[in-house]
Design an enzyme around this catalytic site. Structure first.
Site, PDB file in Angstrom:
ATOM      1  N   GLU B  51       0.805  -1.223   0.000  1.00  0.00           N
ATOM      2  CA  GLU B  51       0.000   0.000   0.000  1.00  0.00           C
ATOM      3  C   GLU B  51       0.838   1.273   0.000  1.00  0.00           C
ATOM      4  OE1 GLU B  51      -0.580  -2.593   1.956  1.00  0.00           O
ATOM      5  OE2 GLU B  51      -2.693  -3.165   1.831  1.00  0.00           O
ATOM      6  N   PHE B 113     -11.115  -6.980  14.234  1.00  0.00           N
ATOM      7  CA  PHE B 113     -10.060  -7.392  13.317  1.00  0.00           C
ATOM      8  C   PHE B 113      -9.794  -6.332  12.243  1.00  0.00           C
ATOM      9  CE2 PHE B 113      -8.798  -9.687   9.378  1.00  0.00           C
ATOM     10  CZ  PHE B 113      -7.540 -10.073   9.807  1.00  0.00           C
ATOM     11  N   GLN B 114      -8.547  -5.984  12.093  1.00  0.00           N
ATOM     12  CA  GLN B 114      -8.107  -4.972  11.126  1.00  0.00           C
ATOM     13  C   GLN B 114      -8.819  -3.630  11.303  1.00  0.00           C
ATOM     14  OE1 GLN B 114      -8.097  -6.788   7.146  1.00  0.00           O
ATOM     15  NE2 GLN B 114      -6.029  -7.535   7.542  1.00  0.00           N
ATOM     16  N   LYS B 163     -17.446  -0.204   6.390  1.00  0.00           N
ATOM     17  CA  LYS B 163     -17.878  -1.195   5.404  1.00  0.00           C
ATOM     18  C   LYS B 163     -19.398  -1.184   5.206  1.00  0.00           C
ATOM     19  CE  LYS B 163     -17.676  -6.132   4.316  1.00  0.00           C
ATOM     20  NZ  LYS B 163     -16.830  -6.429   3.159  1.00  0.00           N
ATOM     21  N   MET B 466      24.496   8.721   1.804  1.00  0.00           N
ATOM     22  CA  MET B 466      24.373  10.015   2.471  1.00  0.00           C
ATOM     23  C   MET B 466      24.766   9.906   3.936  1.00  0.00           C
ATOM     24  SD  MET B 466      23.886  13.117   1.888  1.00  0.00           S
ATOM     25  CE  MET B 466      22.799  13.715   0.600  1.00  0.00           C
TER      26      MET B 466
END
Lengths: 168, 557
Positions: B51, B113-114, B163, B466
């Site tokens: 993602e 959940f999630q 949802k 760097m």
């Protein structure tokens, strides 16, 4: 460092206070007090914030506030051109009989209201500006303060103008 | 009309002109994915590998086009994986609309959940965010998000949708694509004083940041510089707004800015700063920055005035109307002495140019330029290669340099380059280091699946260069945690092939030329693993928290 009072009109939505205080925290503004409540219009809540800083910090704070889409209007409330008030509740031990009259005298002098009076404790309520409340608390340190809390300043500009007047 | 929430989401995206959505599906966005199938002729969904790549790719799309980039992820890990990408967009003020699913309203707040409070998580890194609980608000919220993302100072806006809201029926009425708010002029109270200051100065410098690109004010910048007879410098984010070969342009200023640009800033008596925020990487020690000069600062975001520097005059407003107001009030100037001084600085800079043969950073990037289509974009990751690209590449058109300046997120490059290539339909050059490519190498899968025209120029020095540079210069050469060569065994050409991309290794300029030729003829991504010496430095350099006069132009071996 100076002390400033800002009134912030915000949309009355879930989580707005969080957005405002999160910004204060993230940008490390030095907040002395903050109050929030509904207003005369259901659409808006009003946050009154007292903060310590310089003129540049105040300007920065106001501009950062305006970047939050939920902020409708920010006004600096000049001490002399506004009515500033806060409310104190203070609970004192009341077991020592010889001190009871002194406490009541002080309460009378400050026009504090007696909200509870029992053998063990006395709860006083005082409404006034910050300085008055600071002084009163200081005076009460001669006795046994069990608990206290204060609301922080709320403030309205004097005159007939309102913050809503500024909304386009 | 009545539509399912998920249909409203996709219909509204279509209505707002969205052509590409970068995303990754999951339990709480299945309904939105389901609706995407119905609109596949209007919206192309690009499946990323992770993602974070979706957010960076959408960001790349936004940077190259100026239009809103859109990405989509599920609740919980899907949304937290977006966070770095959202922060990268926020720090560089790019317009992004981020859509996340969340668990059904009845489960919100129960640690189901999630479930993650992603509006809470992203509060300080979004311009604004929404949690949508009412299906009838969906279309309005999405339109507001598009408007906010592009209005004033652009930024990312996140919309979290439960949802059950995606599944509920709600009202949708078609609408036009929203437009950015009209450019505004804000506080002009200091305009007259600013004019007097500029007219009275002798050594003006026009200095700008990414705000010029956001506002499309590149013409006004040149007009201003011509009027006040000033050289022009910019921050990393401003690059490509003014052609690098423009006679007034000195290039990037700052910690690794070009010598003449830094010297001009140090010697100017009036800095006209446009659409920039005086980041610490630009100013060095702030107590010493601008102490002797006047700063006229113009920005659409009033909170940038006096934020980090003491600006003498602040003008709040969109750059184009602000400059169109300012320029006619200014005298036509002719600062010959200053121009001569600038010329001297340029000559000094020219004398410092790295003339070594072989795969030096400058030679590699100059060859890369030869193979770039005119007007095509360069994307960088973060690190030494980024600064070399900023110093050496020729940029002739606005929005052709895409780089993550503010957040400095390694791993930005590859997914952002995919977003840019898909937005511009042109072969895009990605300049990346071996450290940064390792952070998002899985997006080669996305580049292959989308046949993204990305030439990956991997400047592989076998070190996190760097940090190594700082260890060498400021930490007594104690190289810890930075040496990759001999530690890792990654073969990036083999990695490219494993993902289905092409690639080759370059050990010489001859190899490199052949590789660029192959890349140009290739249909999809091409990885060039180009060997760079481990101890190459980015110079000049301002020591961290040093002043502009602490510039390091060479380092003894």
């Amino acid at each position: 460092m100076d002390r400033y009072t800002l009134a912030i009109l915000v949309h009355n939505r879930f989580g707005v206070l969080n957005r405002v205080t999160s910004m204060f925290r993230r940008r490390r503004f030095n907040i002395a007090s903050l109050t929030v409540s509904e207003t005369e219009t259901a659409a808006y809540s009003r946050i009154t914030v007292v903060f310590d800083g310089d003129d540049i910090a105040k300007e920065q704070l106001m501009r950062q506030l305006y970047k939050l889409p939920d902020v409708v209007m920010v006004r600096e409330l000049d001490r002399d051109a506004s009515v500033n008030s806060e409310l104190l509740l203070i609970k004192l031990a009341n077991r020592e009989r010889d001190k009871r009259n002194d406490i009541l005298d002080a309460a009378g002098a400050f026009e504090a209201k007696i909200m509870e009076y029992s053998r063990d404790a006395i709860i006083l309520q005082l409404v006034g500006d910050t300085l008055l409340i600071d002084n009163f608390i200081d005076l009460m340190r001669d006795y046994e303060i069990l608990e206290s809390c204060r609301t922080g300043v709320i403030s309205l500009a004097r005159g007939a103008g309102t913050m809503r007047d500024g909304i386009g | 009309m009545q539509l399912k929430g998920s249909q409203i989401v996709v219909r509204t995206l279509v209505e707002q002109g969205t052509k590409l959505v970068f995303g990754f599906p999951g339990a709480t966005v299945i309904d939105i994915y389901d609706a995407l199938l119905d609109y596949q002729d209007e919206i192309r969904h690009v499946l990323v590998a992770h993602e974070q790549g979706a957010a960076h790719a959408a960001d790349g799309y936004a940077r190259a086009t100026g239009r809103v980039g859109v990405c989509l992820a599920t609740s919980g890990p899907g949304s937290t994986n977006l966070v770095t990408g959202i922060a990268a967009s926020f720090m560089d003020s790019t317009p992004l609309v981020v859509i996340t699913g969340n668990v059904a309203t009845e489960h919100i707040g129960t640690d189901s959940f999630q479930e993650i409070d992603i509006t809470g998580v992203t509060l300080p890194i979004t311009k604004h965010n929404y949690f949508v609980e009412d299906v009838n608000e969906l279309a309005h919220v999405i339109r507001e998000a598009f408007r906010l993302a592009v209005s004033g100072r652009p930024g990312p806006v996140l919309i979290d949708i439960a949802k059950d809201v995606q599944q509920a029926m709600g009202s949708y009425e078609p609408a036009e694509a929203v437009r950015a708010d009209d450019p505004v002029l804000g506080d002009l109270s200091q305009l007259d004083a600013a004019v007097a200051c500029i007219n009275a100065c002798h050594r003006p410098l026009v200095y700008f940041g990414g705000g010029v690109l956001a506002a499309g004010a590149q013409r006004e910048v040149l007009e201003l510089a011509n009027k006040v007879d000033a050289p022009i410098a910019c921050s990393l984010m401003g690059l490509s707004a003014v052609p690098t070969n423009h006679p007034r342009f000195l290039g990037m200023e700052g910690m690794h800015g070009r010598y003449a640009a830094t010297m001009a800033m140090k010697n100017a008596d009036c800095i006209i700063a446009l659409g920039c925020r005086f980041n610490d990487r630009s100013t060095g020690d702030r107590t010493r920055f601008g102490a002797a000069v006047h700063i006229v600062h113009i920005d659409v975001d009033g909170s940038e005035i006096n934020k980090t520097t003491s600006d003498d005059f602040g003008i709040v407003g969109d750059l184009r109307p602000a400059l169109n107001r300012l320029i006619p009030l200014l005298d036509q100037a002719d600062h010959q002495g200053w121009s001569q001084l600038i010329q001297k600085m340029r000559e000094d800079e020219a004398s410092q140019v790295d003339t070594r043969d072989g795969l030096t950073p400058r030679n590699v990037l100059m060859m890369a330029d030869e193979f770039r289509e005119p007007g095509s974009c360069v994307v960088t990751d973060v690190g030494q290669h980024q600064m070399w690209a900023a110093q050496f590449l020729v940029l002739s058109q606005p929005r052709t340099f895409v780089s993550n300046g503010g957040l400095g997120a390694m791993g930005f490059g590859l997914p952002a380059a995919i977003g840019v290539a898909l937005a511009t339909h042109r072969r895009t050059l990605l300049v990346v280091g071996d450290g940064g490519l390792g952070m998002s190498v899985q997006e080669l899968a996305t580049a292959v699946s989308t046949r993204a025209q990305v030439t990956v120029l991997l400047m592989n020095n076998g070190t996190l260069g760097m940090v190594r540079q700082w260890q060498r210069l400021f930490y007594d050469r104690r190289y810890v945690g930075t040496t990759l060569a001999g530690y890792r065994q990654t073969d990036y050409v083999a990695v490219a092939r494993a993902f289905g991309a092409q690639g080759s290794r370059a050990q010489s300029l001859l190899d490199l030329r052949r590789a660029f030729g192959e890349a140009a003829a290739c249909e999809g991504p091409y990885v060039i693993d180009c060997a760079i010496a481990q101890d190459e430095l980015v110079l000049p350099m301002l020591a961290p928290s040093g002043g502009l006069d602490d510039i390091i132009v060479e380092v003894e071996e």
